[in-house]
Design a protein around this motif. Sequence first.
Motif, PDB file in Angstrom:
ATOM      1  N   UNK A  46      37.809  42.050  47.224  1.00  0.00           N
ATOM      2  CA  UNK A  46      38.875  41.670  46.293  1.00  0.00           C
ATOM      3  C   UNK A  46      38.294  41.284  44.934  1.00  0.00           C
ATOM      4  N   UNK A  47      37.255  40.455  44.941  1.00  0.00           N
ATOM      5  CA  UNK A  47      36.628  40.039  43.681  1.00  0.00           C
ATOM      6  C   UNK A  47      36.003  41.231  42.976  1.00  0.00           C
ATOM      7  N   UNK A  48      35.367  42.133  43.736  1.00  0.00           N
ATOM      8  CA  UNK A  48      34.731  43.291  43.118  1.00  0.00           C
ATOM      9  C   UNK A  48      35.758  44.215  42.465  1.00  0.00           C
ATOM     10  N   UNK A  49      36.860  44.483  43.161  1.00  0.00           N
ATOM     11  CA  UNK A  49      37.900  45.338  42.580  1.00  0.00           C
ATOM     12  C   UNK A  49      38.480  44.710  41.319  1.00  0.00           C
ATOM     13  N   UNK A  50      38.707  43.400  41.359  1.00  0.00           N
ATOM     14  CA  UNK A  50      39.323  42.741  40.208  1.00  0.00           C
ATOM     15  C   UNK A  50      38.387  42.673  39.007  1.00  0.00           C
ATOM     16  N   UNK A  51      37.083  42.528  39.258  1.00  0.00           N
ATOM     17  CA  UNK A  51      36.128  42.356  38.158  1.00  0.00           C
ATOM     18  C   UNK A  51      35.346  43.613  37.839  1.00  0.00           C
ATOM     19  N   UNK A  52      35.706  44.740  38.424  1.00  0.00           N
ATOM     20  CA  UNK A  52      34.903  45.953  38.233  1.00  0.00           C
ATOM     21  C   UNK A  52      34.852  46.422  36.777  1.00  0.00           C
ATOM     22  N   UNK A  53      35.935  46.395  36.006  1.00  0.00           N
ATOM     23  CA  UNK A  53      35.818  46.792  34.587  1.00  0.00           C
ATOM     24  C   UNK A  53      34.805  45.941  33.819  1.00  0.00           C
ATOM     25  N   UNK A 208      43.916  61.793  47.178  1.00  0.00           N
ATOM     26  CA  UNK A 208      43.834  61.463  45.754  1.00  0.00           C
ATOM     27  C   UNK A 208      44.913  60.472  45.342  1.00  0.00           C
ATOM     28  N   UNK A 209      46.107  60.622  45.911  1.00  0.00           N
ATOM     29  CA  UNK A 209      47.195  59.725  45.523  1.00  0.00           C
ATOM     30  C   UNK A 209      47.082  58.366  46.218  1.00  0.00           C
ATOM     31  N   UNK A 210      46.723  58.362  47.518  1.00  0.00           N
ATOM     32  CA  UNK A 210      46.672  57.101  48.259  1.00  0.00           C
ATOM     33  C   UNK A 210      45.437  56.286  47.883  1.00  0.00           C
ATOM     34  N   UNK A 211      44.305  56.935  47.630  1.00  0.00           N
ATOM     35  CA  UNK A 211      43.066  56.203  47.362  1.00  0.00           C
ATOM     36  C   UNK A 211      43.125  55.420  46.058  1.00  0.00           C
ATOM     37  N   UNK A 212      43.955  55.864  45.114  1.00  0.00           N
ATOM     38  CA  UNK A 212      44.051  55.129  43.860  1.00  0.00           C
ATOM     39  C   UNK A 212      44.918  53.890  43.936  1.00  0.00           C
ATOM     40  N   UNK A 213      45.658  53.728  45.048  1.00  0.00           N
ATOM     41  CA  UNK A 213      46.572  52.593  45.164  1.00  0.00           C
ATOM     42  C   UNK A 213      45.808  51.295  45.377  1.00  0.00           C
ATOM     43  N   UNK A 214      44.778  51.320  46.251  1.00  0.00           N
ATOM     44  CA  UNK A 214      44.104  50.081  46.652  1.00  0.00           C
ATOM     45  C   UNK A 214      43.401  49.385  45.489  1.00  0.00           C
ATOM     46  N   UNK A 215      42.473  50.044  44.780  1.00  0.00           N
ATOM     47  CA  UNK A 215      41.786  49.294  43.709  1.00  0.00           C
ATOM     48  C   UNK A 215      42.711  48.855  42.591  1.00  0.00           C
ATOM     49  N   UNK A 216      43.647  49.737  42.199  1.00  0.00           N
ATOM     50  CA  UNK A 216      44.551  49.354  41.110  1.00  0.00           C
ATOM     51  C   UNK A 216      45.470  48.206  41.518  1.00  0.00           C
ATOM     52  N   UNK A 217      45.958  48.231  42.758  1.00  0.00           N
ATOM     53  CA  UNK A 217      46.850  47.171  43.219  1.00  0.00           C
ATOM     54  C   UNK A 217      46.108  45.850  43.355  1.00  0.00           C
ATOM     55  N   UNK A 218      44.893  45.879  43.922  1.00  0.00           N
ATOM     56  CA  UNK A 218      44.115  44.642  44.057  1.00  0.00           C
ATOM     57  C   UNK A 218      43.799  44.065  42.687  1.00  0.00           C
ATOM     58  N   UNK A 219      43.340  44.930  41.771  1.00  0.00           N
ATOM     59  CA  UNK A 219      42.972  44.440  40.446  1.00  0.00           C
ATOM     60  C   UNK A 219      44.158  43.814  39.730  1.00  0.00           C
TER      61      UNK A 219
END
Length: 386
Positions: A46-53, A208-219
Amino acid sequence: MLGLSTPARIPLIPPLTAARWLLVLIVAAGIYFFHGFLVPVLAALVIAFASWPLYRRLLDGVSGNRTVAATLAILFIVAFLVVPIVLAGIYTVNEVREWFTWAVETNRNGAPTPEWISTLPVVGEWANEQWTRYIGHPGAIGELIQIVSGANIGSIYRGVLAAGGGAFNLLLTLLFMLIALFFVYRDGEGFAKQIGKLGERILPTRWDRISGVVPATISSTVTGMTLIAIGEGVVLGIAYWIAGVPSPVTLGVLTGVMALIPGGAPLSFTLVSAYLVARGTPIAGIALLAWGSIELFIVDKTLRPKLVGGPIKLPFLPTFFGLIGGVKTMGFLGLFIGPVLMALLVAIWREWLREVEQTDSPVAGVAQVTDELLPEHEPKRLVGSE
């Protein structure tokens, strides 16, 4: 005539089936032995996805050295966690010291019932009697402590041991989370590519469509909820200070924490407003309630929809169920994991609907073309007509 010199070996289980069952057993054994590390690993993700940028900028600043970037990121996160905890601890010690001083003075000289307690409707008289019995006269607090500790010494001892064990488990969880977070930062991109290859193999048309949901939603969920909670804690803490509420910093911090939970912030400032009204300052209590309601309305109607949700704009009911179910199952971490799981469920549901629409669209297109090709003098056949 006597048959083959070497008998043919026919396996009882086909090799592919055996390999699949062996893989299932290995995965089940891994989950059984390492389920205790699930919470720190999920927290690290969770922290990694949110702080990845921000981590990408740090990685570019150190010329792509992933080990150095991951080390610096862990140090920054430790500083971000430790400094507020130390400041909060210092302030809490000062608050406890003030309460302890008040308790000592009250136990030595006694204290009359506060006017706002004795004038409470319905329960004012009963509260006044209880205050006089257990707090009001000299030595009352010492007697109360002696009675409680003497009758419940075993429960107090077990409670102290449980609190110590809980604090130790929290420190271990934090340590494992930092270790997992270091490797997520350092090797996360390579592992993500491996998962992407497996996902494309399993879901070639949907990955392609489902994999983009997790990182964007967590972030978006973590960033949005954290910023909103901090903002509400600061704004309402200042309002508490202006209204003359005791310990406004502590109440502001508690309000910020409660703001992570649905309905937590309204409950906080409503209770503080009721306290101000009961204390004899109704104008301050009503003003605080009005200000909190206006601030909450502005946040819910403008900021929250833009910050929280990501690519999947969840309706209120799935978001509420995700938050409450996540907290009930996984504690504080469930505030962020629950909405992500609900976002995945909504994404899968919309994917099924999309497939149904694509499946039904050729039939609708053929029917439309057939109607257009019918002569004008021939009536079109209606469904159910003879």
